[in-house]
Design a protein around this motif. Sequence first.
Motif, PDB file in Angstrom:
ATOM      1  N   CYS A  20       2.882  -4.809   8.919  1.00 26.77           N
ATOM      2  CA  CYS A  20       3.309  -6.160   8.481  1.00 26.77           C
ATOM      3  C   CYS A  20       4.615  -6.784   9.016  1.00 26.77           C
ATOM      4  N   GLY A  21       5.143  -5.737   9.965  1.00 34.45           N
ATOM      5  CA  GLY A  21       6.315  -6.175  10.657  1.00 34.45           C
ATOM      6  C   GLY A  21       7.668  -5.672  10.002  1.00 34.45           C
ATOM      7  N   ALA A  22       7.558  -5.033   8.829  1.00 36.81           N
ATOM      8  CA  ALA A  22       8.628  -4.437   8.376  1.00 36.81           C
ATOM      9  C   ALA A  22       8.570  -2.765   8.581  1.00 36.81           C
ATOM     10  N   ALA A  23       9.652  -2.125   8.795  1.00 37.77           N
ATOM     11  CA  ALA A  23       9.516  -0.716   9.134  1.00 37.77           C
ATOM     12  C   ALA A  23       9.147   0.070   8.165  1.00 37.77           C
ATOM     13  N   ARG A  24       9.625  -0.086   6.924  1.00 43.51           N
ATOM     14  CA  ARG A  24       8.831   0.460   5.646  1.00 43.51           C
ATOM     15  C   ARG A  24       8.542  -0.480   4.689  1.00 43.51           C
ATOM     16  N   ALA A  32       0.833  -1.394  -0.112  1.00 36.20           N
ATOM     17  CA  ALA A  32       0.014   0.053  -0.218  1.00 36.20           C
ATOM     18  C   ALA A  32       0.764   1.302  -0.036  1.00 36.20           C
ATOM     19  N   GLY A  33       2.236   1.086   0.245  1.00 32.45           N
ATOM     20  CA  GLY A  33       3.036   2.381   0.543  1.00 32.45           C
ATOM     21  C   GLY A  33       2.785   3.196   1.496  1.00 32.45           C
ATOM     22  N   LEU A  34       2.198   2.620   2.856  1.00 37.20           N
ATOM     23  CA  LEU A  34       2.031   3.552   3.872  1.00 37.20           C
ATOM     24  C   LEU A  34       3.124   3.826   4.693  1.00 37.20           C
ATOM     25  N   ASP A  35       4.152   2.808   4.608  1.00 33.75           N
ATOM     26  CA  ASP A  35       5.222   2.757   5.539  1.00 33.75           C
ATOM     27  C   ASP A  35       4.911   2.583   7.092  1.00 33.75           C
ATOM     28  N   CYS A  36       3.582   1.961   7.320  1.00 34.68           N
ATOM     29  CA  CYS A  36       3.139   1.935   8.608  1.00 34.68           C
ATOM     30  C   CYS A  36       3.725   0.942   9.754  1.00 34.68           C
ATOM     31  N   GLY A  37       4.206  -0.024   9.240  1.00 34.04           N
ATOM     32  CA  GLY A  37       4.891  -1.092  10.086  1.00 34.04           C
ATOM     33  C   GLY A  37       4.130  -2.167  10.485  1.00 34.04           C
ATOM     34  N   GLU A  43       7.240 -18.676   0.104  1.00 33.69           N
ATOM     35  CA  GLU A  43       6.278 -19.812   0.004  1.00 33.69           C
ATOM     36  C   GLU A  43       6.196 -20.236   1.650  1.00 33.69           C
ATOM     37  N   GLY A  44       4.875 -20.380   2.135  1.00 36.15           N
ATOM     38  CA  GLY A  44       4.976 -20.618   3.534  1.00 36.15           C
ATOM     39  C   GLY A  44       4.451 -22.024   3.541  1.00 36.15           C
ATOM     40  N   PRO A  45       3.988 -22.626   4.688  1.00 39.01           N
ATOM     41  CA  PRO A  45       3.516 -24.339   4.628  1.00 39.01           C
ATOM     42  C   PRO A  45       2.180 -24.222   3.718  1.00 39.01           C
ATOM     43  N   GLU A  46       1.253 -23.116   3.953  1.00 36.59           N
ATOM     44  CA  GLU A  46      -0.022 -23.224   3.233  1.00 36.59           C
ATOM     45  C   GLU A  46      -0.207 -21.847   2.187  1.00 36.59           C
ATOM     46  N   PHE A  47       0.186 -20.792   2.515  1.00 38.26           N
ATOM     47  CA  PHE A  47       0.142 -19.599   1.847  1.00 38.26           C
ATOM     48  C   PHE A  47       1.439 -18.979   1.483  1.00 38.26           C
ATOM     49  N   ALA A  48       1.469 -17.912   0.759  1.00 39.79           N
ATOM     50  CA  ALA A  48       2.858 -17.235   0.367  1.00 39.79           C
ATOM     51  C   ALA A  48       2.668 -15.912   1.216  1.00 39.79           C
ATOM     52  N   GLY A  49       3.684 -15.348   1.597  1.00 41.10           N
ATOM     53  CA  GLY A  49       3.778 -13.949   2.345  1.00 41.10           C
ATOM     54  C   GLY A  49       5.231 -13.689   2.277  1.00 41.10           C
ATOM     55  N   PRO A  50       5.348 -12.522   3.114  1.00 44.40           N
ATOM     56  CA  PRO A  50       4.609 -11.837   3.694  1.00 44.40           C
ATOM     57  C   PRO A  50       3.634 -10.984   2.963  1.00 44.40           C
ATOM     58  N   ILE A  51       2.530 -10.547   3.221  1.00 46.25           N
ATOM     59  CA  ILE A  51       1.730  -9.539   2.469  1.00 46.25           C
ATOM     60  C   ILE A  51       1.683  -8.325   3.299  1.00 46.25           C
ATOM     61  N   CYS A  52       1.248  -7.195   2.603  1.00 44.69           N
ATOM     62  CA  CYS A  52       0.987  -5.826   3.210  1.00 44.69           C
ATOM     63  C   CYS A  52      -0.272  -6.154   3.781  1.00 44.69           C
ATOM     64  N   ALA A  53      -0.243  -5.649   5.385  1.00 43.46           N
ATOM     65  CA  ALA A  53      -1.407  -5.619   6.299  1.00 43.46           C
ATOM     66  C   ALA A  53      -2.522  -5.227   5.542  1.00 43.46           C
ATOM     67  N   TRP A  54      -2.398  -4.034   5.107  1.00 46.85           N
ATOM     68  CA  TRP A  54      -3.608  -3.490   4.330  1.00 46.85           C
ATOM     69  C   TRP A  54      -4.276  -4.406   3.276  1.00 46.85           C
ATOM     70  N   ARG A  55      -3.408  -5.130   2.658  1.00 53.10           N
ATOM     71  CA  ARG A  55      -3.958  -5.752   1.572  1.00 53.10           C
ATOM     72  C   ARG A  55      -4.717  -6.933   1.997  1.00 53.10           C
ATOM     73  N   LEU A  56      -4.119  -7.512   3.356  1.00 52.55           N
ATOM     74  CA  LEU A  56      -4.986  -8.625   4.104  1.00 52.55           C
ATOM     75  C   LEU A  56      -6.211  -7.975   4.562  1.00 52.55           C
ATOM     76  N   ILE A  57      -6.203  -6.929   4.984  1.00 51.48           N
ATOM     77  CA  ILE A  57      -7.557  -6.030   5.280  1.00 51.48           C
ATOM     78  C   ILE A  57      -8.444  -6.046   4.192  1.00 51.48           C
ATOM     79  N   ASP A  58      -8.051  -5.634   3.243  1.00 49.87           N
ATOM     80  CA  ASP A  58      -8.768  -5.714   1.802  1.00 49.87           C
ATOM     81  C   ASP A  58      -9.393  -7.114   1.725  1.00 49.87           C
ATOM     82  N   LEU A  59      -8.580  -8.116   1.832  1.00 53.57           N
ATOM     83  CA  LEU A  59      -9.289  -9.481   1.742  1.00 53.57           C
ATOM     84  C   LEU A  59     -10.458  -9.794   2.738  1.00 53.57           C
ATOM     85  N   GLY A  60     -10.174  -9.162   4.055  1.00 55.25           N
ATOM     86  CA  GLY A  60     -11.054  -9.401   5.126  1.00 55.25           C
ATOM     87  C   GLY A  60     -12.544  -8.942   4.639  1.00 55.25           C
ATOM     88  N   ILE A  61     -12.360  -7.478   4.336  1.00 50.31           N
ATOM     89  CA  ILE A  61     -13.600  -6.626   3.700  1.00 50.31           C
ATOM     90  C   ILE A  61     -14.218  -7.337   2.843  1.00 50.31           C
TER      91      ILE A  61
END
Length: 174
Positions: free
Chosen positions: A90-94, A83-88, A103-121
């Motif tokens: 997701c666990g990254a500072a920027r 999303a380009g917000l540098d909000c942290g 690739e994780g055990p079931e899904f791929a990541g990391p993913i921007c937290a705001w994009r995951l919120i989009d999925l939830g909405i």
Amino acid sequence: MPEFKAMELVAELMAIAARTAPKAGGKDFIELKILQGDSLEQLAIAMTRYGQEKGKKNFDRDGENVRRSDAVLLVGLKKAAKAGLDCGACGAARCADLEGPHEGPEFAGPICAWRLIDLGIALGSAAKTAGILNVDNRVMYRIGVVARKTGLMDAEVIAGIPISATGKNIYFDR
């Protein structure tokens, strides 16, 4: 069969709700797919098999729910840009420090937290639409795991919403 056509329409309306749900910065990375008929049986079998092979609980239970459903809406995130917000969140500072996908055990990541919120909405909007139309539904993580593993949908993270219209909610008292 009028019920089958009605449930197909409900799934399509759910997909519209997911597509038009608000998204961070107005950018849409949501993937959608409706499953009906034989594909539900194939998904149910694959879910049971995955649970047995990986020693994971409740994949068989949820697979049986899929088998008894009229349709499943898959909702996923594909190549979701930061999303380009540098909000942290997701666990990254920027945003520039968020590296992936890995690739994780079931899904791929990391993913921007705001994009995951989009999925939830999107998932919430789709489930709400089914509820307004008096169609039983439940958001299921396990459907998404197996849909991704079997290639039913190409996305980094997926969840599924099965729907049913019977005299008793098949997703209750599981």
